[in-house]
Design a protein around this motif. Structure first.
Motif, PDB file in Angstrom:
ATOM      1  N   ILE A   1       0.830  -1.205   0.000  1.00 18.40           N
ATOM      2  CA  ILE A   1       0.000   0.000   0.000  1.00 18.40           C
ATOM      3  C   ILE A   1       0.864   1.253   0.000  1.00 18.40           C
ATOM      4  CG2 ILE A   1      -1.628   1.366   1.375  1.00 18.40           C
ATOM      5  CD1 ILE A   1      -3.103  -1.176   2.053  1.00 18.40           C
TER       6      ILE A   1
ATOM      7  N   LEU B   1      -7.759  -3.417  -2.176  1.00 20.66           N
ATOM      8  CA  LEU B   1      -7.277  -2.939  -0.873  1.00 20.66           C
ATOM      9  C   LEU B   1      -7.623  -3.923   0.235  1.00 20.66           C
ATOM     10  CD1 LEU B   1      -8.066   0.890  -1.031  1.00 20.66           C
ATOM     11  CD2 LEU B   1      -5.812  -0.204  -1.073  1.00 20.66           C
ATOM     12  N   LYS B   2      -8.823  -4.476   0.183  1.00 23.96           N
ATOM     13  CA  LYS B   2      -9.224  -5.442   1.203  1.00 23.96           C
ATOM     14  C   LYS B   2      -8.342  -6.683   1.155  1.00 23.96           C
ATOM     15  CE  LYS B   2     -14.069  -3.979   1.438  1.00 23.96           C
ATOM     16  NZ  LYS B   2     -15.488  -4.338   1.119  1.00 23.96           N
TER      17      LYS B   2
ATOM     18  N   GLU C   1      -4.872  -5.792   2.562  1.00 26.09           N
ATOM     19  CA  GLU C   1      -4.925  -5.559   4.008  1.00 26.09           C
ATOM     20  C   GLU C   1      -4.928  -6.852   4.824  1.00 26.09           C
ATOM     21  OE1 GLU C   1      -8.332  -3.093   4.298  1.00 26.09           O
ATOM     22  OE2 GLU C   1      -7.273  -1.262   3.674  1.00 26.09           O
TER      23      GLU C   1
ATOM     24  N   SER D   1       0.552  -6.551   6.677  1.00 21.57           N
ATOM     25  CA  SER D   1      -0.657  -6.867   7.430  1.00 21.57           C
ATOM     26  C   SER D   1      -0.385  -7.870   8.545  1.00 21.57           C
ATOM     27  CB  SER D   1      -1.731  -7.439   6.506  1.00 21.57           C
ATOM     28  OG  SER D   1      -1.406  -8.755   6.089  1.00 21.57           O
TER      29      SER D   1
END
Length: 278
Positions: free
Chosen positions: A168, A192-193, A196, A202
């Motif tokens: 990101i 993005l999900k 993440e 993450s």
């Protein structure tokens, strides 16, 4: 010491294996991953250099094999050349953020697949045992190296060269530099999900308990001080907070005056680290 190169097809995946003439009962495998727009052929020189340098000082303790393969949609696996482009190349790719993440994630899965099957392909008579696995990757391959380190427990040694563990942060920088809004369709919320929950950043990388997949791993991080494509700023927070525990090692070398390039010095540092840790 001479280095032999063997080509294999493992479940439809083409690989090359660089090995010294002497093979011990104990074997380590180091995967070498090339960069975006590259191919396995383009890192042939680096593969041979690493095989020669590491074989010269193993003292028959453990033979180190260098294995090269191509990223998905690269080299002999190329399907759509435009999908490897960024937002600002001559043939721009509006799905750059998605395509690059898909490729580096897919290659990480390819490495796990190869770890499953390589022992049987390389040593069908059980004449040697692979008991150590490592990965070194350049640029796009460096991104994959970080993913592999965070997801594959069998890989205990990793050397990301001009790569980034925080996708990101990296893609935010690249979008800003390219005047691309950090929104759909360039950056879909579904992407993005996924990032993440799956990206190295993450993971609980700052913890000293079992939730941290980096504990006990030996990691050499090589970057260029003046890299504008994969800037150190995108990796710095993650790397500084990364814990590898008392049994691991984290070494960072930021080469002064160097941009987005794998230098001869980086190859030397890689060989030295491999000799000591793999």
């Amino acid at each position: 010491m001479s280095v032999d190169k063997e080509d294999h097809v493992v479940g439809g995946l083409k690989i090359s294996v660089y090995k010294p003439s002497i093979t011990t009962a104990s074997v380590a495998v180091l995967f070498l991953l090339h960069g975006r727009h590259g191919s396995a052929a383009q890192v042939d020189g680096i593969a041979r250099a690493l095989a020669e340098k590491t074989s010269s000082s193993t003292h028959n303790r453990r033979t180190i094999l260098i294995v090269t393969l191509e990223h998905r949609n690269h080299g002999s696996r190329l399907i759509d050349a435009r999908a490897n482009n960024s937002w600002t190349e001559t043939e721009d790719n509006s799905r750059h953020a998605l395509d690059m993440y898909a490729i580096q994630t897919g290659t990480a899965r390819d490495v796990s697949f190869l770890i499953d099957f390589l022992p049987s392909y390389l040593f069908p008579h059980d004449e040697s045992k692979i008991d150590s696995w490592g990965v070194v990757g350049i640029s796009l391959g460096g991104h994959s190296t970080w993913i592999i380190l965070s997801q594959e427990p069998r890989v205990q040694v990793g050397i990301p060269i001009i790569g980034c563990p925080d996708y990101i942060e990296l893609i935010k920088h690249r979008a800003k530099a390219s005047n691309i809004p950090f929104t759909a369709p360039y950056i879909p919320s579904s992407l993005l999900k996924l990032i993440e929950v799956s990206d190295p950043a993450s993971r609980n990388h700052g913890s000293l308990d079992g939730s941290n997949p980096f504990l006990g791993k030996k990691i050499l991080i090589l970057s260029g001080e003046k890299d504008t494509l994969v800037p150190w700023a995108a990796s710095k927070k993650f790397v500084e907070g990364l814990e590898v525990g008392p049994d691991g090692e984290k070494k960072v070398i930021l080469q002064k005056g160097v941009g987005h390039k794998c230098t001869d010095e980086m190859v030397e540092q890689t060989a030295t680290f491999i000799q000591a840790k793999l």
